[in-house]
Design a protein around this motif. Structure first.
Motif, mmCIF file in Angstrom:
data_model
loop_
_atom_site.group_PDB
_atom_site.id
_atom_site.type_symbol
_atom_site.label_atom_id
_atom_site.label_comp_id
_atom_site.label_asym_id
_atom_site.label_seq_id
_atom_site.Cartn_x
_atom_site.Cartn_y
_atom_site.Cartn_z
ATOM 1 N N HIS A 64 0.792 -1.233 0.000
ATOM 2 C CA HIS A 64 0.000 0.000 0.000
ATOM 3 C C HIS A 64 0.824 1.282 0.000
ATOM 4 C CE1 HIS A 64 -3.211 -2.799 1.151
ATOM 5 N NE2 HIS A 64 -4.064 -1.863 0.783
ATOM 6 N N THR A 65 2.091 1.204 0.480
ATOM 7 C CA THR A 65 2.848 2.448 0.629
ATOM 8 C C THR A 65 4.346 2.157 0.735
ATOM 9 O OG1 THR A 65 2.967 4.527 1.888
ATOM 10 C CG2 THR A 65 2.766 2.485 3.164
ATOM 11 N N THR A 66 5.125 3.211 0.889
ATOM 12 C CA THR A 66 6.557 3.079 1.155
ATOM 13 C C THR A 66 6.755 2.649 2.612
ATOM 14 O OG1 THR A 66 7.154 4.788 -0.451
ATOM 15 C CG2 THR A 66 8.747 4.322 1.293
ATOM 16 N N VAL A 67 7.582 1.650 2.821
ATOM 17 C CA VAL A 67 7.843 1.143 4.170
ATOM 18 C C VAL A 67 9.344 1.180 4.432
ATOM 19 C CG1 VAL A 67 7.577 -0.778 5.782
ATOM 20 C CG2 VAL A 67 5.831 -0.353 4.036
ATOM 21 N N ALA A 68 9.716 1.759 5.560
ATOM 22 C CA ALA A 68 11.115 1.850 5.962
ATOM 23 C C ALA A 68 11.319 1.087 7.261
ATOM 24 C CB ALA A 68 11.533 3.308 6.123
ATOM 25 N N LEU A 69 12.570 0.778 7.549
ATOM 26 C CA LEU A 69 12.902 -0.062 8.695
ATOM 27 C C LEU A 69 13.624 0.752 9.762
ATOM 28 C CD1 LEU A 69 12.551 -3.114 9.256
ATOM 29 C CD2 LEU A 69 14.865 -3.450 8.370
ATOM 30 N N GLY A 70 13.177 0.605 11.008
ATOM 31 C CA GLY A 70 13.818 1.284 12.129
ATOM 32 C C GLY A 70 14.075 0.325 13.272
ATOM 33 N N THR A 71 14.930 0.739 14.192
ATOM 34 C CA THR A 71 15.277 -0.125 15.324
ATOM 35 C C THR A 71 14.628 0.326 16.638
ATOM 36 O OG1 THR A 71 17.322 1.121 15.745
ATOM 37 C CG2 THR A 71 17.473 -0.782 14.271
ATOM 38 N N ASP A 72 14.025 1.537 16.643
ATOM 39 C CA ASP A 72 13.263 2.042 17.781
ATOM 40 C C ASP A 72 14.155 2.316 18.994
ATOM 41 O OD1 ASP A 72 10.978 3.020 18.961
ATOM 42 O OD2 ASP A 72 10.003 1.084 19.232
ATOM 43 N N ASN A 73 13.711 1.955 20.169
ATOM 44 C CA ASN A 73 14.349 2.380 21.407
ATOM 45 C C ASN A 73 15.700 1.706 21.644
ATOM 46 O OD1 ASN A 73 11.196 2.201 21.861
ATOM 47 N ND2 ASN A 73 11.957 3.905 23.079
ATOM 48 N N VAL A 74 16.736 2.521 21.857
ATOM 49 C CA VAL A 74 18.052 1.977 22.197
ATOM 50 C C VAL A 74 17.986 1.254 23.537
ATOM 51 C CG1 VAL A 74 20.475 2.565 22.623
ATOM 52 C CG2 VAL A 74 19.186 3.776 20.856
ATOM 53 N N MET A 75 17.056 1.642 24.378
ATOM 54 C CA MET A 75 16.843 0.956 25.652
ATOM 55 C C MET A 75 16.565 -0.534 25.438
ATOM 56 S SD MET A 75 13.679 1.546 28.323
ATOM 57 C CE MET A 75 14.278 3.036 29.093
ATOM 58 N N LEU A 76 15.859 -0.847 24.350
ATOM 59 C CA LEU A 76 15.384 -2.208 24.133
ATOM 60 C C LEU A 76 16.300 -3.043 23.247
ATOM 61 C CD1 LEU A 76 11.648 -1.316 23.391
ATOM 62 C CD2 LEU A 76 12.631 -1.984 25.600
ATOM 63 N N ASN A 77 16.851 -2.441 22.201
ATOM 64 C CA ASN A 77 17.641 -3.158 21.204
ATOM 65 C C ASN A 77 18.814 -2.309 20.735
ATOM 66 O OD1 ASN A 77 16.048 -5.613 20.757
ATOM 67 N ND2 ASN A 77 14.507 -4.271 19.840
ATOM 68 N N PRO A 78 19.917 -2.925 20.366
ATOM 69 C CA PRO A 78 20.987 -2.142 19.735
ATOM 70 C C PRO A 78 20.509 -1.648 18.369
ATOM 71 C CG PRO A 78 21.462 -4.487 19.577
ATOM 72 C CD PRO A 78 20.276 -4.352 20.477
ATOM 73 N N PRO A 79 20.930 -0.455 17.948
ATOM 74 C CA PRO A 79 20.484 0.086 16.668
ATOM 75 C C PRO A 79 21.240 -0.542 15.502
ATOM 76 C CG PRO A 79 21.946 1.645 17.716
ATOM 77 C CD PRO A 79 21.758 0.511 18.688
ATOM 78 N N SER A 80 21.089 -1.853 15.372
ATOM 79 C CA SER A 80 21.774 -2.620 14.339
ATOM 80 C C SER A 80 20.838 -2.872 13.174
ATOM 81 C CB SER A 80 22.271 -3.953 14.902
ATOM 82 O OG SER A 80 22.640 -4.832 13.854
ATOM 83 N N MET A 81 21.128 -2.301 12.024
ATOM 84 C CA MET A 81 20.307 -2.551 10.853
ATOM 85 C C MET A 81 20.511 -3.970 10.331
ATOM 86 S SD MET A 81 18.470 0.071 10.605
ATOM 87 C CE MET A 81 17.722 0.062 8.971
ATOM 88 N N PHE A 82 21.658 -4.567 10.616
ATOM 89 C CA PHE A 82 21.861 -5.953 10.216
ATOM 90 C C PHE A 82 20.896 -6.875 10.963
ATOM 91 C CE2 PHE A 82 26.067 -4.134 9.174
ATOM 92 C CZ PHE A 82 26.155 -4.540 7.853
ATOM 93 N N ARG A 83 20.790 -6.684 12.266
ATOM 94 C CA ARG A 83 19.860 -7.514 13.049
ATOM 95 C C ARG A 83 18.421 -7.273 12.613
ATOM 96 N NH1 ARG A 83 21.622 -8.003 19.408
ATOM 97 N NH2 ARG A 83 23.872 -8.254 19.111
ATOM 98 N N GLU A 84 18.080 -6.002 12.356
ATOM 99 C CA GLU A 84 16.700 -5.680 11.976
ATOM 100 C C GLU A 84 16.360 -6.277 10.614
ATOM 101 O OE1 GLU A 84 13.413 -4.338 13.796
ATOM 102 O OE2 GLU A 84 15.383 -3.730 14.561
ATOM 103 N N MET A 85 17.302 -6.199 9.669
ATOM 104 C CA MET A 85 17.054 -6.770 8.350
ATOM 105 C C MET A 85 16.872 -8.279 8.425
ATOM 106 S SD MET A 85 19.405 -4.784 5.509
ATOM 107 C CE MET A 85 20.972 -5.325 6.213
ATOM 108 N N ALA A 86 17.760 -8.958 9.119
ATOM 109 C CA ALA A 86 17.683 -10.416 9.196
ATOM 110 C C ALA A 86 16.378 -10.857 9.857
ATOM 111 C CB ALA A 86 18.882 -10.965 9.964
ATOM 112 N N TYR A 87 16.005 -10.180 10.926
ATOM 113 C CA TYR A 87 14.766 -10.523 11.629
ATOM 114 C C TYR A 87 13.565 -10.339 10.707
ATOM 115 C CZ TYR A 87 11.285 -10.627 15.383
ATOM 116 O OH TYR A 87 10.218 -10.953 16.182
ATOM 117 N N THR A 88 13.539 -9.218 9.992
ATOM 118 C CA THR A 88 12.411 -8.910 9.110
ATOM 119 C C THR A 88 12.341 -9.886 7.945
ATOM 120 O OG1 THR A 88 12.584 -6.564 9.690
ATOM 121 C CG2 THR A 88 11.364 -7.109 7.680
ATOM 122 N N ALA A 89 13.489 -10.181 7.345
ATOM 123 C CA ALA A 89 13.515 -11.068 6.190
ATOM 124 C C ALA A 89 13.055 -12.485 6.545
ATOM 125 C CB ALA A 89 14.920 -11.112 5.600
#
Length: 338
Positions: A242-267
């Motif tokens: 439906h739209t453009t979707v981007a990926l974020g890591t959100d709160n540093v309190m909860l997760n490291p701001p690793s785009m590698f981890r976020e990509m692998a999890y999402t994929a």
């Protein structure tokens, strides 16, 4: 002039090209197909589409807490920690998080910065000596727009943000807002504000998706944080349809701001292709914030990541795009050019 050789993931389709990227005065001059012995993988640097860098002063402090208890304004653990944090400690903590992000391939992040004008200024100070330049979505009243790049609202059920939305309109600055994280009740009110970006949309239903498409509102999703806070699973496939979707890591309190981890999890968790995920981690966030990066193409800013394709982790990978998205880690980063 500088040349980066290997397998280049070029253009919006990330087409693997054996050759080199020629960089002149900080911009991509050309992409040339040529024989090369380099096993490096050259790709666009990441744009983290949703962060809360202030949380850097309270890493892992909210383990086991609910969304309200962990991060919801105004009385959650996060906001209590921010209220009592020494300014120099806060700036130092955010600086170290930004430095980690830069070293691991991130060119920019779209940060929701709490604490009004003072909070936005603290983030500017934290980033001052780094190449990574965060896009600051400020908070509080409209005066924060004197310092910030746009306004970041917590959620339509938390407050009346009509004045801040109007101020963004007057200054031609983007207005972003959390929506659909704990439930769906704040999605229509958020869309009524005609935002430039929605964050989370975990509980988006068909009627919301149709409005998102009609209003052409991009969405930033943060699947790992949604899992940690146990708020549900965003409909990533439906959002992409439906739209453009981007990926974020959100709160540093909860997760490291690793785009590698976020990509692998999402994929691995959602019905998405590796190319879609890589676009979510690079091009989409850059386009949302109007940044001149996120794609390897002539004329664009040379914000690039070089991975060691012959690392113990990546050696023998058949598909370089899938390898970057599903397998690569921070240890594979050979160089970040920002």
């Amino acid at each position: 002039m500088e040349e980066l050789s290997g397998t280049v993931l070029a253009g919006r389709s990330f087409e693997p090209i054996r050759g080199r990227v020629v960089v002149e005065e900080g911009r991509i001059a050309s992409i040339e197909e040529t024989e090369t012995t380099s096993t490096d993988i050259v790709l666009p640097a990441f744009v983290n589409a949703h962060t809360h860098l202030g949380d850097s002063v309270a890493k892992e402090a909210a383990v086991g807490l609910s969304l309200d208890d962990a991060v919801a304004p105004p009385n959650s653990l996060k906001h209590r920690r921010l209220a009592t944090a020494d300014r120099s400690d806060l700036v130092s903590a955010m600086h170290r998080t930004l430095r980690f992000m830069q070293r691991t391939g991130t060119a920019s992040c779209l940060d929701f910065r709490e604490s009004g004008v003072a909070g936005a200024r603290a983030l500017r100070e934290a980033a001052a000596s780094l190449a990574l330049d965060p896009f600051v979505f400020g908070s509080g009243d409209r005066s924060v727009l004197d310092v910030a790049d746009g306004y970041g609202a917590s959620g339509a059920n938390d407050n009346d943000f009509a004045d801040q939305r109007a101020a963004c309109e007057e200054r031609d600055l983007p207005f972003a807002i959390h929506a659909g994280e704990p439930d769906a009740t704040d999605i229509h009110p958020a869309l009524d504000l005609d935002p430039n970006l929605l964050v989370h949309m975990v509980h988006a239903e068909r009627e919301h998706l149709e409005r998102v498409a009609e209003q052409s509102v991009p969405v930033a999703v943060c699947p790992r944080a949604n899992t940690v806070l146990d708020v549900g699973t965003p409909p990533v496939r439906e959002l992409l349809d439906h739209t453009t979707v981007a990926l974020g890591t959100d709160n540093v309190m909860l997760n490291p701001p690793s785009m590698f981890r976020e990509m692998a999890y999402t994929a691995k968790r959602f019905d998405v292709t590796a190319r879609e995920v890589l676009r979510m981690a690079t091009t989409a966030g850059a386009e949302i914030a109007g940044l001149d990066c996120g794609v390897v193409a002539p004329g664009r800013r040379a914000a690039l990541v070089v991975l060691d394709g012959d690392s113990d982790n990546l050696a023998g990978s058949v598909d370089p795009v899938r390898a970057v998205v599903r397998r690569a880690t921070e240890l594979d980063v050979k160089r970040t050019l920002v």
